[in-house]
Design a protein around this motif. Structure first.
Motif, PDB file in Angstrom:
ATOM      1  N   UNK A 122       0.830  -1.199   0.000  1.00 15.14           N
ATOM      2  CA  UNK A 122       0.000   0.000   0.000  1.00 15.14           C
ATOM      3  C   UNK A 122       0.867   1.253   0.000  1.00 15.14           C
ATOM      4  N   UNK A 123       0.407   2.287  -0.686  1.00 15.22           N
ATOM      5  CA  UNK A 123       1.111   3.569  -0.717  1.00 15.22           C
ATOM      6  C   UNK A 123       0.102   4.689  -0.505  1.00 15.22           C
ATOM      7  N   UNK A 124       0.526   5.706   0.262  1.00 13.80           N
ATOM      8  CA  UNK A 124      -0.246   6.928   0.443  1.00 13.80           C
ATOM      9  C   UNK A 124       0.404   8.032  -0.375  1.00 13.80           C
ATOM     10  N   UNK A 125      -0.333   8.627  -1.265  1.00 12.77           N
ATOM     11  CA  UNK A 125       0.198   9.716  -2.085  1.00 12.77           C
ATOM     12  C   UNK A 125      -0.747  10.914  -2.007  1.00 12.77           C
ATOM     13  N   UNK A 126      -0.244  12.051  -2.488  1.00 16.10           N
ATOM     14  CA  UNK A 126      -1.012  13.277  -2.444  1.00 16.10           C
ATOM     15  C   UNK A 126      -1.569  13.618  -3.831  1.00 16.10           C
ATOM     16  N   UNK A 127      -2.667  14.360  -3.869  1.00 18.44           N
ATOM     17  CA  UNK A 127      -3.152  14.859  -5.158  1.00 18.44           C
ATOM     18  C   UNK A 127      -2.084  15.747  -5.820  1.00 18.44           C
ATOM     19  N   UNK A 128      -2.133  15.912  -7.147  1.00 19.54           N
ATOM     20  CA  UNK A 128      -1.124  16.735  -7.828  1.00 19.54           C
ATOM     21  C   UNK A 128      -1.036  18.154  -7.282  1.00 19.54           C
ATOM     22  N   UNK A 129      -2.188  18.722  -6.898  1.00 19.50           N
ATOM     23  CA  UNK A 129      -2.186  20.084  -6.357  1.00 19.50           C
ATOM     24  C   UNK A 129      -3.079  20.130  -5.127  1.00 19.50           C
ATOM     25  N   UNK A 130      -2.579  20.765  -4.061  1.00 22.30           N
ATOM     26  CA  UNK A 130      -3.383  21.015  -2.868  1.00 22.30           C
ATOM     27  C   UNK A 130      -3.331  22.508  -2.599  1.00 22.30           C
ATOM     28  N   UNK A 165      -0.306  16.271   9.302  1.00 18.58           N
ATOM     29  CA  UNK A 165       0.398  17.331  10.009  1.00 18.58           C
ATOM     30  C   UNK A 165       1.079  18.288   9.027  1.00 18.58           C
ATOM     31  N   UNK A 166       1.142  19.563   9.409  1.00 23.46           N
ATOM     32  CA  UNK A 166       2.054  20.502   8.793  1.00 23.46           C
ATOM     33  C   UNK A 166       3.412  20.297   9.450  1.00 23.46           C
ATOM     34  N   UNK A 167       4.486  20.332   8.663  1.00 25.93           N
ATOM     35  CA  UNK A 167       5.831  20.177   9.209  1.00 25.93           C
ATOM     36  C   UNK A 167       6.499  21.543   9.342  1.00 25.93           C
ATOM     37  N   UNK A 168       7.317  21.694  10.413  1.00 26.57           N
ATOM     38  CA  UNK A 168       8.032  22.949  10.590  1.00 26.57           C
ATOM     39  C   UNK A 168       9.313  22.942   9.755  1.00 26.57           C
ATOM     40  N   UNK A 169      10.133  23.979   9.913  1.00 31.31           N
ATOM     41  CA  UNK A 169      11.344  24.125   9.089  1.00 31.31           C
ATOM     42  C   UNK A 169      12.374  23.048   9.364  1.00 31.31           C
ATOM     43  N   UNK A 170      12.213  22.313  10.479  1.00 32.71           N
ATOM     44  CA  UNK A 170      13.128  21.212  10.822  1.00 32.71           C
ATOM     45  C   UNK A 170      12.560  19.854  10.410  1.00 32.71           C
ATOM     46  N   UNK A 171      11.420  19.860   9.722  1.00 34.21           N
ATOM     47  CA  UNK A 171      10.813  18.611   9.310  1.00 34.21           C
ATOM     48  C   UNK A 171      10.077  17.897  10.421  1.00 34.21           C
ATOM     49  N   UNK A 172       9.719  18.605  11.481  1.00 31.56           N
ATOM     50  CA  UNK A 172       9.010  18.001  12.607  1.00 31.56           C
ATOM     51  C   UNK A 172       7.526  18.356  12.545  1.00 31.56           C
ATOM     52  N   UNK A 219       2.497  15.925   5.845  1.00 31.44           N
ATOM     53  CA  UNK A 219       2.701  14.483   5.944  1.00 31.44           C
ATOM     54  C   UNK A 219       1.456  13.883   6.560  1.00 31.44           C
ATOM     55  N   UNK A 220       1.128  12.655   6.195  1.00 32.78           N
ATOM     56  CA  UNK A 220      -0.007  11.990   6.817  1.00 32.78           C
ATOM     57  C   UNK A 220       0.332  10.529   7.100  1.00 32.78           C
ATOM     58  N   UNK A 221      -0.517   9.892   7.907  1.00 28.68           N
ATOM     59  CA  UNK A 221      -0.291   8.498   8.300  1.00 28.68           C
ATOM     60  C   UNK A 221      -1.623   7.785   8.436  1.00 28.68           C
ATOM     61  N   UNK A 222      -1.722   6.626   7.788  1.00 31.43           N
ATOM     62  CA  UNK A 222      -2.868   5.736   7.951  1.00 31.43           C
ATOM     63  C   UNK A 222      -2.710   5.044   9.300  1.00 31.43           C
ATOM     64  N   UNK A 223      -3.585   5.405  10.242  1.00 27.59           N
ATOM     65  CA  UNK A 223      -3.334   5.144  11.660  1.00 27.59           C
ATOM     66  C   UNK A 223      -3.149   3.664  11.994  1.00 27.59           C
ATOM     67  N   UNK A 230       4.705  10.072   1.688  1.00 28.12           N
ATOM     68  CA  UNK A 230       5.834  10.933   1.383  1.00 28.12           C
ATOM     69  C   UNK A 230       5.408  12.378   1.653  1.00 28.12           C
ATOM     70  N   UNK A 231       6.358  13.295   1.615  1.00 32.73           N
ATOM     71  CA  UNK A 231       6.030  14.688   1.847  1.00 32.73           C
ATOM     72  C   UNK A 231       5.176  15.238   0.717  1.00 32.73           C
ATOM     73  N   UNK A 232       4.204  16.044   1.059  1.00 32.26           N
ATOM     74  CA  UNK A 232       3.403  16.756   0.078  1.00 32.26           C
ATOM     75  C   UNK A 232       3.524  18.247   0.322  1.00 32.26           C
TER      76      UNK A 232
END
Length: 237
Positions: A122-130, A165-172, A219-223, A230-232
């Motif tokens: 299984x893979x989680x991907x993002x739409x081409x544009x958000x 989640x939104x990630x900060x400048x450190x990727x957290x 980033x998101x996660x299927x709980x 991957x990053x979007x």
């Protein structure tokens, strides 16, 4: 919270109830008397009442969580079910100061493939544009795809809740707490090879409507499966 990528998982492990175990720990011919396991841990047997009707032998320790800040020490024990071959009875020992409590799951539990195995194709991907408008709460979706060569079936009754989640400048991850409450969940459907399903993302980052225009890593996660995307990029205009 930092979100480093996992090392390669052991796909041979099995999930039994809520915990994962090595297949060698589930040899029906192995095991010990329940009281012997208590003695090994130097537990106070008088603080633990063994419920009637449980097998006195055949028990083994299949999972252990050491005590840590805010969490008690927990051990999960298992024994073959006496009347339903291939299934197990589970017991949870929880430490409370100098004493322990025992909770038994009476229903038989059949081992299933571990989460890493169930999510392997299984893979989680993002739409081409958000894109969303500043001042509004964005509605974000992700795409779950079966990239394997065989049909994916939901053997673990895994539900489709996805957190983001939104990630900060450190990727957290920017989040307010680690609580994951959800309702109205439904099961992930069967997916043929190459088939996809669109899932709604429950964003854990607070104050999304207050974000300034710009581009943000997401980033998101299927709980239930621990499957990360991957990053979007979320664009706010």
């Amino acid at each position: 919270m930092s979100t480093p990528r996992r090392p390669a998982a052991d796909l041979t492990r099995l999930q039994v109830g809520r915990v994962e175990a090595d297949p060698s720990d589930l040899d029906p011919a192995a095991g010990s008397p329940f009281t012997d396991l208590l003695a090994e841990r130097q537990l106070d047997r008088t603080s633990i009442a063994m419920p009637e009707g449980l097998p006195p032998a055949g028990w083994r320790r299949i999972a252990h969580r050491p005590a840590s800040s805010g969490f008690s020490e927990i051990e999960v024990l298992a024994t073959p079910h006496p009347t339903q071959p291939g299934t197990w009875l589970l017991a949870r020992l929880t430490e409370h100061g100098s004493r322990w409590s025992l909770q038994v799951e009476r229903d038989p539990v059949a081992p299933i493939p571990c989460r890493a195995q169930r999510r392997a194709d299984l893979r989680l991907t993002w739409p081409p544009r958000m894109i969303t408008v500043a001042g509004e709460t964005p509605e974000i979706h992700t795409i779950l795809t079966n990239v394997g060569e065989t049909t994916w079936t939901n053997v673990g009754n895994d539900h489709n809740t996805v957190f983001g989640w939104i990630l900060d400048s450190h990727g957290e991850r920017i989040q307010q707490d680690n609580r994951y409450n959800y309702s109205g969940m439904t099961m992930i459907p069967t997916l043929a090879p190459g088939e996809s399903v669109t899932l709604w993302v429950l964003m854990k980052t607070p104050g999304l409507e207050s974000l300034s225009p710009g581009r943000y890593d997401v980033e998101c996660q299927l709980f239930t499966l621990g499957l990360r995307s991957e990053l979007g990029t979320l664009r706010i205009v």
